[in-house]
Write a protein that holds these residues in place. Sequence first.
Motif, PDB file in Angstrom:
ATOM      1  N   ARG A  14       0.824  -1.213   0.000  1.00  0.00           N
ATOM      2  CA  ARG A  14       0.000   0.000   0.000  1.00  0.00           C
ATOM      3  C   ARG A  14       0.855   1.259   0.000  1.00  0.00           C
ATOM      4  NH1 ARG A  14      -4.794  -1.285   4.481  1.00  0.00           N
ATOM      5  NH2 ARG A  14      -5.650  -3.139   3.436  1.00  0.00           N
ATOM      6  N   GLY A  15       1.989   1.213   0.686  1.00  0.00           N
ATOM      7  CA  GLY A  15       2.845   2.392   0.758  1.00  0.00           C
ATOM      8  C   GLY A  15       3.817   2.533  -0.392  1.00  0.00           C
ATOM      9  N   ASP A  16       4.416   1.417  -0.838  1.00  0.00           N
ATOM     10  CA  ASP A  16       5.466   1.467  -1.866  1.00  0.00           C
ATOM     11  C   ASP A  16       5.085   0.717  -3.131  1.00  0.00           C
ATOM     12  OD1 ASP A  16       7.340   3.132  -0.847  1.00  0.00           O
ATOM     13  OD2 ASP A  16       8.703   1.584  -0.120  1.00  0.00           O
ATOM     14  N   GLY A  17       3.801   0.515  -3.353  1.00  0.00           N
ATOM     15  CA  GLY A  17       3.398  -0.284  -4.497  1.00  0.00           C
ATOM     16  C   GLY A  17       2.336   0.378  -5.353  1.00  0.00           C
ATOM     17  N   HIS A  18       1.987  -0.328  -6.415  1.00  0.00           N
ATOM     18  CA  HIS A  18       0.905   0.109  -7.292  1.00  0.00           C
ATOM     19  C   HIS A  18       0.316  -1.123  -7.977  1.00  0.00           C
ATOM     20  CE1 HIS A  18       4.398   0.013 -10.049  1.00  0.00           C
ATOM     21  NE2 HIS A  18       3.514  -0.357 -10.970  1.00  0.00           N
ATOM     22  N   TYR A  19      -0.762  -0.911  -8.708  1.00  0.00           N
ATOM     23  CA  TYR A  19      -1.424  -2.006  -9.418  1.00  0.00           C
ATOM     24  C   TYR A  19      -1.507  -1.661 -10.893  1.00  0.00           C
ATOM     25  CZ  TYR A  19      -4.836  -5.576 -10.691  1.00  0.00           C
ATOM     26  OH  TYR A  19      -5.463  -6.641 -11.288  1.00  0.00           O
ATOM     27  N   ASP A  20      -1.011  -2.568 -11.745  1.00  0.00           N
ATOM     28  CA  ASP A  20      -1.074  -2.352 -13.187  1.00  0.00           C
ATOM     29  C   ASP A  20      -1.530  -3.619 -13.905  1.00  0.00           C
ATOM     30  OD1 ASP A  20       1.111  -3.993 -12.973  1.00  0.00           O
ATOM     31  OD2 ASP A  20       2.540  -2.616 -13.895  1.00  0.00           O
ATOM     32  N   GLY A  21      -2.428  -4.337 -13.265  1.00  0.00           N
ATOM     33  CA  GLY A  21      -2.829  -5.651 -13.736  1.00  0.00           C
ATOM     34  C   GLY A  21      -2.250  -6.733 -12.859  1.00  0.00           C
ATOM     35  N   SER A  22      -1.188  -6.401 -12.146  1.00  0.00           N
ATOM     36  CA  SER A  22      -0.617  -7.222 -11.086  1.00  0.00           C
ATOM     37  C   SER A  22      -0.140  -6.267  -9.997  1.00  0.00           C
ATOM     38  CB  SER A  22       0.537  -8.083 -11.601  1.00  0.00           C
ATOM     39  OG  SER A  22       1.567  -7.252 -12.112  1.00  0.00           O
ATOM     40  N   ARG A  23       0.149  -6.803  -8.857  1.00  0.00           N
ATOM     41  CA  ARG A  23       0.669  -5.961  -7.772  1.00  0.00           C
ATOM     42  C   ARG A  23       2.183  -5.804  -7.920  1.00  0.00           C
ATOM     43  NH1 ARG A  23      -2.140  -6.456  -1.955  1.00  0.00           N
ATOM     44  NH2 ARG A  23      -4.286  -6.052  -2.576  1.00  0.00           N
ATOM     45  N   VAL A  24       2.652  -4.576  -7.755  1.00  0.00           N
ATOM     46  CA  VAL A  24       4.079  -4.292  -7.905  1.00  0.00           C
ATOM     47  C   VAL A  24       4.549  -3.497  -6.691  1.00  0.00           C
ATOM     48  CG1 VAL A  24       5.869  -3.192  -9.296  1.00  0.00           C
ATOM     49  CG2 VAL A  24       3.869  -4.210 -10.413  1.00  0.00           C
ATOM     50  N   ILE A  25       5.590  -3.986  -6.023  1.00  0.00           N
ATOM     51  CA  ILE A  25       6.275  -3.233  -4.971  1.00  0.00           C
ATOM     52  C   ILE A  25       7.560  -2.694  -5.566  1.00  0.00           C
ATOM     53  CG2 ILE A  25       7.468  -3.368  -2.757  1.00  0.00           C
ATOM     54  CD1 ILE A  25       5.479  -5.523  -1.917  1.00  0.00           C
ATOM     55  N   SER A  26       7.811  -1.411  -5.407  1.00  0.00           N
ATOM     56  CA  SER A  26       8.989  -0.772  -5.983  1.00  0.00           C
ATOM     57  C   SER A  26       9.769  -0.069  -4.879  1.00  0.00           C
ATOM     58  CB  SER A  26       8.569   0.237  -7.065  1.00  0.00           C
ATOM     59  OG  SER A  26       9.681   0.877  -7.630  1.00  0.00           O
ATOM     60  N   SER A  27      11.044  -0.400  -4.730  1.00  0.00           N
ATOM     61  CA  SER A  27      11.837   0.179  -3.642  1.00  0.00           C
ATOM     62  C   SER A  27      13.322   0.104  -3.975  1.00  0.00           C
ATOM     63  CB  SER A  27      11.567  -0.583  -2.335  1.00  0.00           C
ATOM     64  OG  SER A  27      12.408  -0.122  -1.293  1.00  0.00           O
ATOM     65  N   SER A  28      14.094   1.033  -3.421  1.00  0.00           N
ATOM     66  CA  SER A  28      15.550   0.993  -3.550  1.00  0.00           C
ATOM     67  C   SER A  28      16.178   0.118  -2.470  1.00  0.00           C
ATOM     68  CB  SER A  28      16.125   2.414  -3.446  1.00  0.00           C
ATOM     69  OG  SER A  28      15.824   2.981  -2.176  1.00  0.00           O
ATOM     70  N   ARG A  29      15.373  -0.330  -1.500  1.00  0.00           N
ATOM     71  CA  ARG A  29      15.882  -1.133  -0.380  1.00  0.00           C
ATOM     72  C   ARG A  29      15.750  -2.618  -0.721  1.00  0.00           C
ATOM     73  NH1 ARG A  29      12.667   2.969   2.162  1.00  0.00           N
ATOM     74  NH2 ARG A  29      13.971   4.479   3.254  1.00  0.00           N
ATOM     75  N   LYS A  30      16.838  -3.206  -1.163  1.00  0.00           N
ATOM     76  CA  LYS A  30      16.819  -4.588  -1.648  1.00  0.00           C
ATOM     77  C   LYS A  30      16.375  -5.561  -0.568  1.00  0.00           C
ATOM     78  CE  LYS A  30      19.769  -8.121  -3.771  1.00  0.00           C
ATOM     79  NZ  LYS A  30      21.147  -8.470  -4.178  1.00  0.00           N
ATOM     80  N   GLN A  31      16.853  -5.381   0.670  1.00  0.00           N
ATOM     81  CA  GLN A  31      16.529  -6.343   1.725  1.00  0.00           C
ATOM     82  C   GLN A  31      15.040  -6.397   2.003  1.00  0.00           C
ATOM     83  OE1 GLN A  31      15.491  -5.877   5.182  1.00  0.00           O
ATOM     84  NE2 GLN A  31      15.799  -8.016   5.773  1.00  0.00           N
ATOM     85  N   LEU A  32      14.361  -5.261   1.964  1.00  0.00           N
ATOM     86  CA  LEU A  32      12.925  -5.235   2.219  1.00  0.00           C
ATOM     87  C   LEU A  32      12.160  -5.966   1.121  1.00  0.00           C
ATOM     88  CD1 LEU A  32      12.344  -1.564   3.473  1.00  0.00           C
ATOM     89  CD2 LEU A  32      12.863  -3.617   4.805  1.00  0.00           C
ATOM     90  N   VAL A  33      12.572  -5.744  -0.131  1.00  0.00           N
ATOM     91  CA  VAL A  33      11.890  -6.389  -1.254  1.00  0.00           C
ATOM     92  C   VAL A  33      12.136  -7.898  -1.238  1.00  0.00           C
ATOM     93  CG1 VAL A  33      11.670  -6.467  -3.761  1.00  0.00           C
ATOM     94  CG2 VAL A  33      12.027  -4.282  -2.626  1.00  0.00           C
ATOM     95  N   GLU A  34      13.362  -8.311  -0.924  1.00  0.00           N
ATOM     96  CA  GLU A  34      13.648  -9.741  -0.848  1.00  0.00           C
ATOM     97  C   GLU A  34      12.878 -10.399   0.298  1.00  0.00           C
ATOM     98  OE1 GLU A  34      17.909 -10.050  -0.642  1.00  0.00           O
ATOM     99  OE2 GLU A  34      18.083 -10.239  -2.831  1.00  0.00           O
ATOM    100  N   TRP A  35      12.738  -9.681   1.426  1.00  0.00           N
ATOM    101  CA  TRP A  35      11.935 -10.213   2.539  1.00  0.00           C
ATOM    102  C   TRP A  35      10.489 -10.413   2.082  1.00  0.00           C
ATOM    103  CZ3 TRP A  35       7.623  -9.640   5.433  1.00  0.00           C
ATOM    104  CH2 TRP A  35       7.579 -10.238   6.683  1.00  0.00           C
ATOM    105  N   ALA A  36       9.963  -9.433   1.357  1.00  0.00           N
ATOM    106  CA  ALA A  36       8.588  -9.541   0.869  1.00  0.00           C
ATOM    107  C   ALA A  36       8.440 -10.716  -0.089  1.00  0.00           C
ATOM    108  CB  ALA A  36       8.169  -8.237   0.185  1.00  0.00           C
ATOM    109  N   GLN A  37       9.458 -10.958  -0.926  1.00  0.00           N
ATOM    110  CA  GLN A  37       9.383 -12.079  -1.859  1.00  0.00           C
ATOM    111  C   GLN A  37       9.357 -13.411  -1.114  1.00  0.00           C
ATOM    112  OE1 GLN A  37      12.738 -12.893  -4.539  1.00  0.00           O
ATOM    113  NE2 GLN A  37      11.269 -13.256  -6.184  1.00  0.00           N
ATOM    114  N   ARG A  38      10.197 -13.542  -0.103  1.00  0.00           N
ATOM    115  CA  ARG A  38      10.189 -14.777   0.688  1.00  0.00           C
ATOM    116  C   ARG A  38       8.882 -14.924   1.453  1.00  0.00           C
ATOM    117  NH1 ARG A  38      16.274 -15.816   3.114  1.00  0.00           N
ATOM    118  NH2 ARG A  38      17.433 -15.126   1.279  1.00  0.00           N
ATOM    119  N   ALA A  39       8.353 -13.803   1.937  1.00  0.00           N
ATOM    120  CA  ALA A  39       7.067 -13.845   2.622  1.00  0.00           C
ATOM    121  C   ALA A  39       5.969 -14.350   1.689  1.00  0.00           C
ATOM    122  CB  ALA A  39       6.719 -12.459   3.163  1.00  0.00           C
ATOM    123  N   LEU A  40       5.987 -13.894   0.452  1.00  0.00           N
ATOM    124  CA  LEU A  40       4.988 -14.338  -0.519  1.00  0.00           C
ATOM    125  C   LEU A  40       5.093 -15.836  -0.773  1.00  0.00           C
ATOM    126  CD1 LEU A  40       5.191 -11.363  -3.026  1.00  0.00           C
ATOM    127  CD2 LEU A  40       3.175 -12.009  -1.688  1.00  0.00           C
TER     128      LEU A  40
END
Length: 220
Positions: free
Chosen positions: A125-151
């Motif tokens: 909700r804070g760092d993402g958008h929807y364009d037909g799929s959900r996209v999280i966009s961030s310069s912080r690699k560790q946060l994005v990788e954590w989210a991927q493992r969480a998924l």
Amino acid sequence: QTLALDWDLGLLIGYFLAEGNIAFHGATPGFIETVHAIEERYFANDIIRICEEKFGITGSIRLKLTGKKTKEGCWVVRICSSILSKLFRGLLYPEEYTAKAKHIPWSLLGGPQDFIAGVVEGYWRGDGHYDGSRVISSSRKQLVEWAQRALLILGEASGLSFEQNDYLGRWRLRYASKASCAALRLIDKKLYARIRVIESIHYEDLVYDFEVDHPEHLFK
């Protein structure tokens, strides 16, 4: 006292990872602030609700009409609690505090699934958008990788890519889409990847195969 890892706490952490910062009184964490776009008043209200229901803390919301990042104005949420500020400082930052050095402990992936889902939802909700799929966009690699493992824990396949720019570059995590599901499949808690090319290569040397029996050891 104990703190339950549930959906609301996950949402709050996700919101903070995307939009939050800690203000200090000297060297002591004093209060938490999050900043949201003018059309995101619902997120600001949600943070106020969670803090009241979970911690008994009443926060404030104000409309900031001018700023460097927005001409339309933005909502600023302030949670005046040194205890909550210290908790977030200790949990979501490395030992040496810098405002841009947020991280989330890998150990939290062992929490309940509704908590993990809440973190990903709040972060999107804070760092993402929807364009037909959900996209999280961030310069912080560790946060994005954590989210991927969480998924993956939640049974959701995703795709991670990097986009270079003049600053730090941006990592993009795309999920909840037909494209990501076509490339990866999670079946009976096992992740399967589609094979695109098979090549024969002559190799003469030692080959090592390591396996680690640990919940943080996931396919990557």
